[in-house]
Design a protein around this motif. Structure first.
Motif, PDB file in Angstrom:
ATOM      1  N   ALA A  16       0.827  -1.210   0.000  1.00 55.73           N
ATOM      2  CA  ALA A  16       0.000   0.000   0.000  1.00 55.73           C
ATOM      3  C   ALA A  16       0.859   1.256   0.000  1.00 55.73           C
ATOM      4  CB  ALA A  16      -0.929  -0.006   1.217  1.00 55.73           C
ATOM      5  N   GLY A  17       1.988   1.208   0.720  1.00 56.70           N
ATOM      6  CA  GLY A  17       2.873   2.363   0.768  1.00 56.70           C
ATOM      7  C   GLY A  17       3.475   2.659  -0.586  1.00 56.70           C
ATOM      8  N   LEU A  18       3.874   1.610  -1.290  1.00 60.77           N
ATOM      9  CA  LEU A  18       4.443   1.787  -2.624  1.00 60.77           C
ATOM     10  C   LEU A  18       3.403   2.346  -3.577  1.00 60.77           C
ATOM     11  CD1 LEU A  18       6.662   1.409  -4.744  1.00 60.77           C
ATOM     12  CD2 LEU A  18       5.879  -0.951  -5.027  1.00 60.77           C
ATOM     13  N   ARG A  19       2.197   1.826  -3.522  1.00 64.07           N
ATOM     14  CA  ARG A  19       1.135   2.313  -4.409  1.00 64.07           C
ATOM     15  C   ARG A  19       0.860   3.792  -4.152  1.00 64.07           C
ATOM     16  NH1 ARG A  19      -1.453  -2.652  -3.154  1.00 64.07           N
ATOM     17  NH2 ARG A  19      -2.891  -1.555  -1.762  1.00 64.07           N
ATOM     18  N   SER A  20       0.822   4.164  -2.885  1.00 65.88           N
ATOM     19  CA  SER A  20       0.577   5.561  -2.533  1.00 65.88           C
ATOM     20  C   SER A  20       1.711   6.460  -3.032  1.00 65.88           C
ATOM     21  CB  SER A  20       0.433   5.689  -1.012  1.00 65.88           C
ATOM     22  OG  SER A  20       0.292   7.044  -0.631  1.00 65.88           O
ATOM     23  N   TYR A  21       2.934   5.983  -2.882  1.00 67.87           N
ATOM     24  CA  TYR A  21       4.106   6.746  -3.322  1.00 67.87           C
ATOM     25  C   TYR A  21       4.102   6.923  -4.838  1.00 67.87           C
ATOM     26  CZ  TYR A  21       9.081   7.719  -4.183  1.00 67.87           C
ATOM     27  OH  TYR A  21      10.265   8.279  -4.597  1.00 67.87           O
ATOM     28  N   MET A  22       3.866   5.834  -5.571  1.00 68.03           N
ATOM     29  CA  MET A  22       3.860   5.913  -7.023  1.00 68.03           C
ATOM     30  C   MET A  22       2.708   6.773  -7.526  1.00 68.03           C
ATOM     31  SD  MET A  22       6.533   4.348  -8.101  1.00 68.03           S
ATOM     32  CE  MET A  22       6.183   4.310  -9.855  1.00 68.03           C
ATOM     33  N   LEU A  23       1.574   6.708  -6.842  1.00 65.80           N
ATOM     34  CA  LEU A  23       0.443   7.556  -7.224  1.00 65.80           C
ATOM     35  C   LEU A  23       0.801   9.029  -7.071  1.00 65.80           C
ATOM     36  CD1 LEU A  23      -2.510   7.705  -8.126  1.00 65.80           C
ATOM     37  CD2 LEU A  23      -3.184   7.612  -5.710  1.00 65.80           C
ATOM     38  N   LYS A  24       1.538   9.344  -6.015  1.00 66.03           N
ATOM     39  CA  LYS A  24       1.972  10.726  -5.814  1.00 66.03           C
ATOM     40  C   LYS A  24       2.919  11.155  -6.938  1.00 66.03           C
ATOM     41  CE  LYS A  24       2.707  12.068  -1.649  1.00 66.03           C
ATOM     42  NZ  LYS A  24       3.285  12.272  -0.287  1.00 66.03           N
ATOM     43  N   ILE A  53      12.409   4.477  -9.976  1.00 68.52           N
ATOM     44  CA  ILE A  53      11.623   5.212  -8.983  1.00 68.52           C
ATOM     45  C   ILE A  53      11.015   4.240  -7.982  1.00 68.52           C
ATOM     46  CG2 ILE A  53       9.545   6.626  -8.667  1.00 68.52           C
ATOM     47  CD1 ILE A  53      10.231   7.815 -11.488  1.00 68.52           C
ATOM     48  N   LYS A  54      10.553   3.118  -8.489  1.00 70.20           N
ATOM     49  CA  LYS A  54       9.994   2.076  -7.623  1.00 70.20           C
ATOM     50  C   LYS A  54      11.049   1.560  -6.653  1.00 70.20           C
ATOM     51  CE  LYS A  54       7.588  -2.381  -8.142  1.00 70.20           C
ATOM     52  NZ  LYS A  54       7.136  -3.369  -9.156  1.00 70.20           N
ATOM     53  N   SER A  55      12.274   1.379  -7.137  1.00 76.23           N
ATOM     54  CA  SER A  55      13.369   0.909  -6.280  1.00 76.23           C
ATOM     55  C   SER A  55      13.741   1.955  -5.234  1.00 76.23           C
ATOM     56  CB  SER A  55      14.595   0.575  -7.132  1.00 76.23           C
ATOM     57  OG  SER A  55      14.328  -0.488  -8.011  1.00 76.23           O
ATOM     58  N   ILE A  56      13.723   3.225  -5.629  1.00 75.73           N
ATOM     59  CA  ILE A  56      14.080   4.307  -4.704  1.00 75.73           C
ATOM     60  C   ILE A  56      13.118   4.347  -3.519  1.00 75.73           C
ATOM     61  CG2 ILE A  56      14.085   6.839  -4.481  1.00 75.73           C
ATOM     62  CD1 ILE A  56      15.393   6.948  -7.246  1.00 75.73           C
ATOM     63  N   TYR A  57      11.858   3.987  -3.764  1.00 75.45           N
ATOM     64  CA  TYR A  57      10.882   3.985  -2.670  1.00 75.45           C
ATOM     65  C   TYR A  57      11.382   3.171  -1.479  1.00 75.45           C
ATOM     66  CZ  TYR A  57       6.973   2.359   0.117  1.00 75.45           C
ATOM     67  OH  TYR A  57       6.178   2.023   1.180  1.00 75.45           O
ATOM     68  N   PHE A  58      11.995   2.017  -1.753  1.00 78.71           N
ATOM     69  CA  PHE A  58      12.440   1.150  -0.669  1.00 78.71           C
ATOM     70  C   PHE A  58      13.656   1.725   0.062  1.00 78.71           C
ATOM     71  CE2 PHE A  58      10.025  -1.541  -3.494  1.00 78.71           C
ATOM     72  CZ  PHE A  58       9.205  -2.217  -2.607  1.00 78.71           C
TER      73      PHE A  58
END
Length: 252
Positions: free
Chosen positions: A30-38, A208-213
């Motif tokens: 859920a955190g990743l989805r929220s981050y990518m949506l932003k 960008i997805k990798s940076i989230y982690f």
């Protein structure tokens, strides 16, 4: 285009996660989805702002601020709008750790607005219908490529160096062709440009997805990295648009 270092290419105990790590379970985070949506919201809002500013200038007397109505030559404002965004990208790239998330957002909006001033001149060269057709074609391609970058389990980090070197070579070729004025070279540059920025769209999305982690749980850093991610995707989108417009655009 890549702005931050790709965390997938780092080594050591705190190295970034690979595409294999960013697999199916991560897509349900859920955190990743929220981050990518932003990230996508920022990017889409930037594209929208660019379009609004471009249309505002192109369909009013404001166009005279960037092109002299008597001679058709570019004005000082056009050159400011052309080169100032480069300074903003440099400021964000090298100063992101020293500025606040709010300042980063403001600079992103300023960048998108200045690009809109630049893009208003496209309406002097191409028909509005061909610009709209190209925009929707790029939007559809961008969504597909970014979705691929987000969902694929294949590690795309190996593409990064090749793509970025390709972009550097592409802009060198553009400068050379300013003097050669070769139609064949121009078409080749346009084709290669579309392919390079298509690849960068998928690559940057996965990065960008990798940076989230790397930034998850760090509020201010997450906010700033979301802006930087949006800028990366925004640059991919507008460059793919410009190169495709050279193919699809109907000149006035």
């Amino acid at each position: 285009m890549a702005i931050w270092q790709d965390p997938r290419s780092t080594t050591g105990q705190n190295a970034g996660v690979s595409a294999a790590t960013v697999g199916v379970p991560a897509t349900r985070d859920a955190g990743l989805r929220s981050y990518m949506l932003k990230v996508y919201n920022y990017m889409a809002s930037g594209v929208l702002l660019t379009g609004i500013v471009a249309l505002l200038f192109a369909n009013s007397s404001l166009i005279n601020l960037i092109a002299d109505p008597a001679t058709g030559k570019a004005t000082a404002l056009f050159w400011v709008a052309l080169f100032a965004p480069l300074g903003i990208v440099m400021w964000l790239s090298f100063g992101i750790n020293r500025i606040s998330a709010g300042t980063a957002q403001m600079l992103f909006w300023l960048y998108a607005g200045l690009v809109g001033v630049q893009f208003s001149s496209l309406f002097l060269v191409y028909t509005g219908a061909s610009i709209a057709q190209t925009f929707f074609a790029v939007a559809a391609a961008f969504m597909g490529l970014s979705l691929f970058g987000y969902t694929t389990k294949r590690d795309l980090s190996g593409m990064g160096t090749f793509l970025i070197m390709g972009v550097v070579g592409l802009f060198i070729a553009l400068l050379i062709n300013l003097f050669l004025r070769s139609p064949a070279m121009d078409m080749a540059i346009s084709a290669i440009g579309v392919l390079l920025f298509a690849g960068l769209t998928a690559y940057d999305t996965q990065k960008i997805k990798s940076i989230y982690f790397q930034v998850a749980g760090h509020g201010e850093m997450m906010a700033k990295s979301a802006v930087m991610g949006a800028l990366q995707l925004y640059l991919d989108f507008i460059n793919m648009f410009l190169f495709l417009l050279r193919f699809m655009g109907d000149r006035r």
